[in-house]
Design an enzyme around this catalytic site. Structure first.
Site, mmCIF file in Angstrom:
data_model
loop_
_atom_site.group_PDB
_atom_site.id
_atom_site.type_symbol
_atom_site.label_atom_id
_atom_site.label_comp_id
_atom_site.label_asym_id
_atom_site.label_seq_id
_atom_site.Cartn_x
_atom_site.Cartn_y
_atom_site.Cartn_z
ATOM 1 C CB THR A 66 17.123 -8.450 0.224
ATOM 2 O OG1 THR A 66 18.322 -7.961 0.824
ATOM 3 C CG2 THR A 66 16.152 -8.895 1.134
ATOM 4 C CG ASP A 109 11.710 -7.990 -2.237
ATOM 5 O OD1 ASP A 109 12.551 -6.886 -2.229
ATOM 6 O OD2 ASP A 109 11.598 -8.728 -1.508
ATOM 7 C CG ASP A 138 17.158 -5.533 -3.814
ATOM 8 O OD1 ASP A 138 18.055 -4.790 -3.489
ATOM 9 O OD2 ASP A 138 16.104 -6.117 -3.121
#
Length: 798
Positions: free
Chosen positions: A309, A549, A307
């Site tokens: 970000t 996250d 991911d």
């Protein structure tokens, strides 16, 4: 009034428990006292290392030797005691590391006490506690919703239903679920072992040694060994008592000498030690391994889904520019942005950047009448606002390519900015109610907010490491595909210049898998699509790791072979991940991969040594039964050989650096090498024994025969060790030569000769034994090369 002020009003209305009320509940035991099961207890560790099937067998044989003597034939018992102690000490070290890291990574929910919001440990929650919730927060105990502001709860980890559930005051929330949008607060109605998640946790420890190919493979091997041992041992017992009918004590010693080496007693120990030391090493790098096989699992991974970000980029952003649209005025737009920031009590990274650039003081006189929390499925958030002049309006803030119709003039500007790796949000006014499903279909764009993301300085090196190791990296993000591709391209990811918009991905799993295998960057991916993409890759035989996250990563993290969460990520992601990077550094992943490869490669090496001994021991026992002659060795001889050619070298080899790529089929690989090696060693030792029996006669001949067979078997085993230790480094050469020197010291030292009953008689038989070992070594090399060539060919065609 800003949202901060608004939050204060909510707190004043429902201040939560007072300090006195909390104290009374603690006295009554109404506290969330579920212990953190971060590892096996001390008693479990001792029990697992002491009370094993093979320790029981060795223990009984050791007691028998203590009765019949001499003590040097019982040395194997002391070795087992030492090995077990080492295993307990190493697992205790790992336990302390796990426990301390688990406390660091433990969720700290926010509760209201005496009218103030405070963070406390999960174990400090009491019955009736008012617990606040925001996006990404995990529901840690059961309760009833007291406040809800567009609160959406994902209960998929409990019910399997992927769709978030909108929660209203009075409705129940269950521990183990987590917030995906909005916020609110709930009152704890069940704490401790009464909570739903706690009841599930009682059935299994968080940290476990299951679902590991290594552990399962070793268990399978031990099962096969047990099947071989029982009939062979029975035959050996009958044979030795028949042959040595005149000397029962000698028959017992020879029988024990034949049974003991069949037991690969140190294999389980070294596997546990290797795992435990791996946990300690990673713990020093602030990496929490929540399931021990994750060390092994990540080493087997061939595809890593990232991911963007929080993984490739740091969590924070900065507003770089504001592009006005359709004649909008900058002061007015700035006030709207400030009001939107103040309206959200739980801003994400993008909105936080806007709050930093346009603080709440710029929204004086604006009032919020309604909000729409950001959802990764919708790709936008919103708020209904009343301006200082009383004008009411509804605003949306989100992805331009979602809010604007295809072909809109502003999209060209968006594409240009995305090509530079910048993130762009659209501020638009809508003529519909926020809860209208078509709110995004009737918008008037007012500005493009250009955000600059902060790249992680170590992300590029980590991507290059995975590329060098043959691990394919796939960047999967909810952001614009072109923007994500620009960021990934800056970091040097191959294929980043061909980003794919996930909205155009085929629904069919096979077709999706083909696109995923060809591409490297995917944007506008919904949470459900992330999960589908992981499943599609797995359907093509890939071992998939997923990093993330945010809340939108949870479902994919749960389904991936290995889930990796950042320590600063949401509580939900940390709860489902097998590995948590507490230092939030993506660069720690290569260390985990390297640790896993060290464990897999080294345990494969040492397993070959242990099982070679088991194979030749069974073969020798069968040959002895067939020939009806005394067993060639006493227990002391095999203890000496096992210590010098297996025990000491295996300990060093199991903990050595090893960058060899992990290969599948652990049991088959080990048996392919150990079976022919064991047969060759066994035949060479038995041939030398028969030769010595023919050459030696009279008093003391049995000791001379045993010594000749021991010399041959040592030379064969040291040859196997020399092969297993490849590729050579200086310390491995020293290790092999050191074991040879140690054996020579035993042969030339009179007291050690007497202690181990080793005495080489004459020169012709010992040199003949050396010649037999040399021929056996050549056969070993040929068989080893043949097996390696077959394995490489099978791997190339797989």
């Amino acid at each position: 009034m800003t949202e901060r002020a608004g939050t204060d009003i909510v707190t004043a209305r429902n201040p939560g428990l007072s300090s006195d009320e909390v104290a009374r509940r603690v006295e009554r035991g109404e506290v969330n006292d579920v212990p953190l099961r971060s590892s096996r207890s001390t008693a479990e560790i001792v029990r697992a290392n002491v009370f094993t099937r093979f320790n029981a067998i060795i223990g009984v044989l050791f007691l028998i030797i203590l009765v019949v003597g001499p003590i040097q034939d019982g040395l194997f018992g002391f070795v087992i005691i030492a090995n077990t102690a080492i295993g307990i000490v190493q697992e205790m070290r790992a336990k302390r590391t796990l426990d301390s890291l688990a406390v660091i990574g433990e969720a700290r929910p926010t509760v209201r006490r005496d009218g103030a919001a405070v963070e406390i440990p999960t174990s400090g929650i009491v019955l009736g506690e008012l617990i606040e919730l925001g996006p990404g927060d995990k529901v840690v105990v059961d309760g009833d919703v007291a406040e809800a502001d567009n609160l959406e709860i994902d209960e998929s980890l409990l019910t399997g239903e992927p769709d978030p559930v909108v929660k209203r005051p009075g409705e129940q929330v269950m521990s183990g679920s987590f917030v995906v949008a909005g916020g609110g607060a709930f009152t704890a109605t069940k704490v401790g072992r009464q909570a739903y998640a706690a009841q599930l946790a009682e059935e299994a420890s968080r940290f476990t040694l299951v679902n590991s190919e290594l552990r399962n493979g070793i268990s399978q091997i031990l099962k096969y060994v047990t099947w071989m041992m029982v009939p062979t041992a029975v035959g050996l017992i009958i044979s030795q008592f028949t042959v040595e009918s005149h000397d029962a004590r000698e028959a017992v010693r020879r029988t024990v000498g034949g049974i003991v080496p069949m037991v690969p007693e140190g294999l389980v120990l070294l596997t546990s030690v290797a795992f435990a030391i791996g946990v300690v090493r990673l713990g020093r790098k602030q990496c929490l391994v929540q399931e021990l096989p994750a060390i092994e699992g990540l080493a087997r991974v061939d595809t890593v889904c990232l991911d963007k970000t929080g993984t490739l980029t740091e969590g924070g952003m900065d507003v770089r520019a504001l592009h006005l649209l359709d004649g909008a005025e900058q002061p007015y737009v700035a006030q709207v942005l400030a009001a939107l920031g103040a309206a959200d009590p739980h801003p994400n990274a993008s909105l936080q950047a806007i709050i930093d650039a346009y603080p709440g003081s710029g929204a004086d006189g604006w009032h919020r009448t309604d909000t729409l929390a950001f959802s990764s499925a919708r790709k936008y958030s919103g708020a209904a606002l009343t301006a200082p002049d009383g004008t009411a309006s509804a605003w949306l803030l989100g992805a331009p390519d979602v809010l604007l119709p295809a072909g809109h003039a502003a999209l060209a500007d968006v594409d240009r900015l995305n090509d530079q790796g910048l993130r762009v949000l659209l501020l638009a006014r809508t003529g519909r109610d926020l809860d209208d499903p078509r709110a995004a279909s009737d918008v008037r764009p007012r500005a493009l907010v250009v955000l600059e993301q902060r790249l992680r300085p170590d992300a590029g090196d980590t991507l290059r490491y995975f590329a060098d190791q043959g691990v394919h990296a796939k960047v999967i993000s909810g952001d614009n595909a072109v923007s994500v591709g620009a960021v990934a391209g800056t970091l040097g990811l191959p294929g980043a210049d061909r980003p794919v918009d996930a909205r155009h991905l085929p629904a069919d799993r096979d077709a999706m898998a083909r696109v995923l295998e060809d591409g490297s960057v995917f944007g506008r991916v919904t949470p459900q699509q992330k999960r589908d993409m992981v499943g599609a890759l797995q359907s093509r035989g890939h071992n998939v790791a997923m990093t993330g996250d945010g809340v939108n990563d949870v479902l994919a993290l749960k389904d991936a072979d290995i889930g990796v969460s950042m320590g600063s990520g949401s509580e939900a992601t940390r709860a489902v991940a097998q590995i948590v990077l507490l230092n939030n550094s993506f660069a720690t992943l290569p260390s985990v991969v390297a640790e896993g490869r060290r464990v897999i490669g080294n345990i494969t090496r040492v397993a070959t040594l242990f099982l070679t001994k088991t194979v030749y021991s069974v073969l020798l026992a069968l040959l002895v039964v067939f020939w009806q002659i005394p067993y060639p060795f006493l227990p002391r001889h095999l203890t000496l050989l096992s210590t010098l050619t297996i025990g000491v070298p295996a300990f060093f080899l199991a903990l050595a650096p090893n960058k060899e790529r992990a290969r599948p089929h652990f049991v088959k690989r080990v048996m392919r090498y150990s079976t022919p090696a064991g047969i060759i060693c066994g035949l060479a030792a038995f041939l030398a024994y028969l030769l010595a029996r023919h050459a030696y006669t009279g008093s003391g001949s049995l000791d001379a025969e045993t010594s000749a067979a021991t010399l041959t078997l040592f030379l064969m085993e040291i040859w196997v060790l020399a092969i297993v230790a490849r590729p050579y480094t200086w310390w491995r050469v020293v290790l092999v030569l050191g074991m040879v020197v140690a054996f020579l010291i035993v042969l030339v030292t009179p007291s050690l000769q007497t202690f181990f009953a080793l005495r080489l008689v004459g020169t012709s038989v010992p040199w003949a034994c050396v010649a037999i070992a040399a021929v056996g070594g050549v056969v070993l090399e040929v068989s080893w090369a043949w097996v390696r060539r077959r394995e490489d060919r099978a791997l190339a065609t797989a």
